[in-house]
Design an enzyme around this catalytic site. Structure first.
Site, mmCIF file in Angstrom:
data_model
loop_
_atom_site.group_PDB
_atom_site.id
_atom_site.type_symbol
_atom_site.label_atom_id
_atom_site.label_comp_id
_atom_site.label_asym_id
_atom_site.label_seq_id
_atom_site.Cartn_x
_atom_site.Cartn_y
_atom_site.Cartn_z
ATOM 1 N N ASP A 135 69.284 35.614 55.491
ATOM 2 C CA ASP A 135 69.779 35.283 56.929
ATOM 3 C C ASP A 135 71.227 35.655 57.268
ATOM 4 O O ASP A 135 71.827 36.397 56.690
ATOM 5 C CB ASP A 135 69.410 33.533 57.020
ATOM 6 C CG ASP A 135 68.974 33.215 58.305
ATOM 7 O OD1 ASP A 135 69.883 33.285 59.468
ATOM 8 O OD2 ASP A 135 67.780 32.881 58.579
ATOM 9 N N HIS A 172 72.189 29.725 62.240
ATOM 10 C CA HIS A 172 70.970 30.034 61.934
ATOM 11 C C HIS A 172 70.669 29.917 60.530
ATOM 12 O O HIS A 172 69.701 29.270 60.193
ATOM 13 C CB HIS A 172 70.868 31.806 62.108
ATOM 14 C CG HIS A 172 69.372 31.947 62.655
ATOM 15 N ND1 HIS A 172 68.566 32.514 61.584
ATOM 16 C CD2 HIS A 172 68.410 32.018 63.643
ATOM 17 C CE1 HIS A 172 67.416 32.863 61.976
ATOM 18 N NE2 HIS A 172 67.070 32.529 63.226
ATOM 19 N N ASN A 263 59.383 35.053 67.918
ATOM 20 C CA ASN A 263 59.353 34.314 68.995
ATOM 21 C C ASN A 263 58.889 35.237 69.985
ATOM 22 O O ASN A 263 59.142 34.902 71.196
ATOM 23 C CB ASN A 263 60.742 33.585 69.037
ATOM 24 C CG ASN A 263 61.089 32.729 68.107
ATOM 25 O OD1 ASN A 263 60.180 32.327 67.319
ATOM 26 N ND2 ASN A 263 62.281 32.308 68.219
ATOM 27 N N SER A 328 61.742 30.711 63.244
ATOM 28 C CA SER A 328 62.628 30.685 62.312
ATOM 29 C C SER A 328 62.656 29.339 61.664
ATOM 30 O O SER A 328 63.134 29.370 60.478
ATOM 31 C CB SER A 328 63.917 30.982 62.782
ATOM 32 O OG SER A 328 64.341 32.112 63.367
#
Ligand SMILES: [Ca+2]
Ligand SMILES: [Ca+2]
Ligand SMILES: [Ca+2]
Ligand SMILES: [Ca+2]
Length: 502
Positions: A135, A172, A263, A328
């Site tokens: 990430d 994130h 998404n 996520s």
């Protein structure tokens, strides 16, 4: 039915209830609550209790009742007293703990929603499980993450390879890390596996972007560094043969790969993205607190599970916390369930002789809460992952042992027991013997191994002598035991093995 017989019936029912009520009082005295038809007044109440040789404990103001200590005989007498409406046991009560253990569980609704709190309460918190988060990095100084942070690599900035600090605008990677393993420390939030080991593999830059090559390098780092689980809250529309091969290679090396499905629902398309779409990777869609798939979530062919992804509160950079929504956030919930199962112990569910990532994936599939149309469907996959059900399958193992044609290896069953004391119950359905072979670090443990012999029902009275079951314990505290059960008996004979973690 006449009124009289109804009353008689009611009376019998009440008497029976009374008989089955537990008694906490000593010496034939019970704590009871006596109800009256009319408020009899203090003097009368006292008189009634005293007449029955009891001890008044408390009088109530709002109801026509009092509490007292009475003998069984006095209770029986009072029950037939015309002034008395009822006598009931003054049953001990305890506080009803909320489903969540505390505010950390309240804050992390997803963690609570899929049953992690009860798993943690059994002492299963993902200890020893290594999870790589591919990430934007992790704020490894965050007080809710720092104890679980074990290292990592900055792949996109080789000059700072040793520092995978999360520099993203929306935290994130740090947010994902908190969902997996925020500490159970009385502050902030709690993660799915609050004692798991976190590794930050920075494959995305501050803007949340990277190259396929960075992702592949991150996957390879995870394999080389012996990670158990990889979380990729990363997705792209384009297929990549190189990425597909890197994922397949990691899967074959025993790593469980979990990825956000995407998404894409926000565009009204809803296709599952890569790498989630690869067979070697688990694709996770996002649901809300009502188990409804979130409108932004991918929902289509390739979805394997759904998990909480709506308004998830988790860790943010510089010691903060924040809300994020999407797949996520769903993916790390699944990675966290997998970590809990790994720390509870895996079985060789598919019977291929190894307890590995294939069995882990099967266990998650078998224990997910089916949603939508019955069975596997494109919207929910196998359903909502359940930490509680998945771990229960590890804790309460039931193995069937069958003597078939073939050698030891074909008929044997194997389990891995670790970090607890286990009770093993063998119940023969005709097998004469069960050999139990225990290994630790591939070394045979003679003292823990044994051969159990059983009677042979239906053969002859003499030969049938002997038990058809036995129970023993295996202490696997602080170690990992590989236990192999091998049946010996006529073809078709079988046995059941029940293993419970204490
Ligand atoms: Ca915490
Ligand atoms: Ca997949
Ligand atoms: Ca297996
Ligand atoms: Ca379904």
């Amino acid at each position: 039915m006449s009124k009289h017989s109804q009353n008689t019936l009611l009376f019998i029912v009440l008497m029976n209830l009374w008989l089955f009520l537990p008694s906490a009082a000593m010496a034939g005295e019970r704590r009871v609550i006596v109800g009256f038809h009319q408020t009899p007044g203090a003097a009368a109440e006292h008189k009634i209790i005293k007449r029955h040789r009891g001890k008044l404990r408390r009088k109530f103001r709002r109801i026509k009742a009092l509490s007292a200590r009475l003998t069984d005989q006095a209770i029986a007498e009072l029950q037939s007293d015309p002034a008395v409406a009822y006598v009931e046991e003054d049953t001990p009560i305890t506080a009803i703990e909320p489903e969540f253990g505390g505010s950390e569980y309240l804050e992390a609704w997803g963690v609570s929603h899929i049953g992690a709190a009860s798993v943690h309460a059994r002492g299963i918190k993902g200890a020893g499980v290594k999870i790589a988060i591919l990430d934007t990095g992790i704020d490894y100084t965050h007080p809710d993450l720092d104890d679980n942070y074990r290292g990592g690599i900055n792949i996109i900035d080789p000059a700072n390879a040793a520092d995978p600090f999360d520099d993203s605008w929306n935290s994130h990677g740090t947010h994902v890390a908190g969902i997996i393993a925020a500490q159970l420390n009385g502050n902030g939030v709690v993660g799915m596996a609050p004692e798991a080991s976190l590794y930050a593999v920075k494959t995305l830059d501050a803007g949340g972007s990277g190259y396929i090559s960075d992702l592949i390098a991150g996957i390879e780092w995870a394999v080389a560094n012996d990670m158990d689980i990889v979380n990729m809250s990363i997705g792209m529309r384009k297929d990549s043969q190189a990425l597909a091969e890197a994922c397949a290679n990691a899967w074959e090396a025993g790593v469980l790969l979990v990825a956000a499905a995407g998404n894409t629902g926000i565009f009204g398309l809803g296709d599952v993205l890569y790498p989630a779409l690869y067979d070697s990777v688990i694709a996770v869609g996002a649901t809300d607190a009502n188990n409804t798939v979130h409108y932004i979530s991918a929902a289509g062919a390739g979805i394997e599970f759904v998990a909480p992804g709506d308004n998830i509160y988790s860790t943010a950079v510089y010691g903060g916390y924040g809300l994020l929504t999407g797949t996520s956030q769903a993916s790390p919930h699944v990675a966290g369930v997998a970590a809990l199962v790994l720390s509870a112990g895996l079985d060789d569910l598919n019977g291929d002789g190894a307890a590995d990532n294939r069995d882990l994936r099967i266990q998650l599939q078998d224990t997910a809460l089916d949603l939508g149309e019955p069975g596997l469907d494109d919207t929910h996959g196998y359903g909502l992952v359940s930490a509680e059900a998945a771990v229960a399958k590890s804790l309460e193992k039931h193995l069937s042992l069958v003597q078939n044609r073939g050698g030891h290896r074909d008929n044997s069953r194997r389990v891995i027991l670790k970090d607890a004391v286990y009770t093993v119950k063998l119940a023969s359905n005709g097998v004469r013997k069960i050999m139990v072979k225990v290994f630790e670090n591939n070394r045979y443990q003679r003292a823990l191994s044994n051969i159990y012999s059983f009677g042979r029902p239906g053969v002859s009275r003499r030969r049938a002598k002997g038990p058809n079951g036995t129970t023993f314990t295996l202490d696997a505290r602080g170690r990992t035991l590989n236990v192999i059960f091998i049946p010996r008996g006529r073809r078709g004979s079988s046995a059941d093995i029940y293993i419970n973690r204490r």
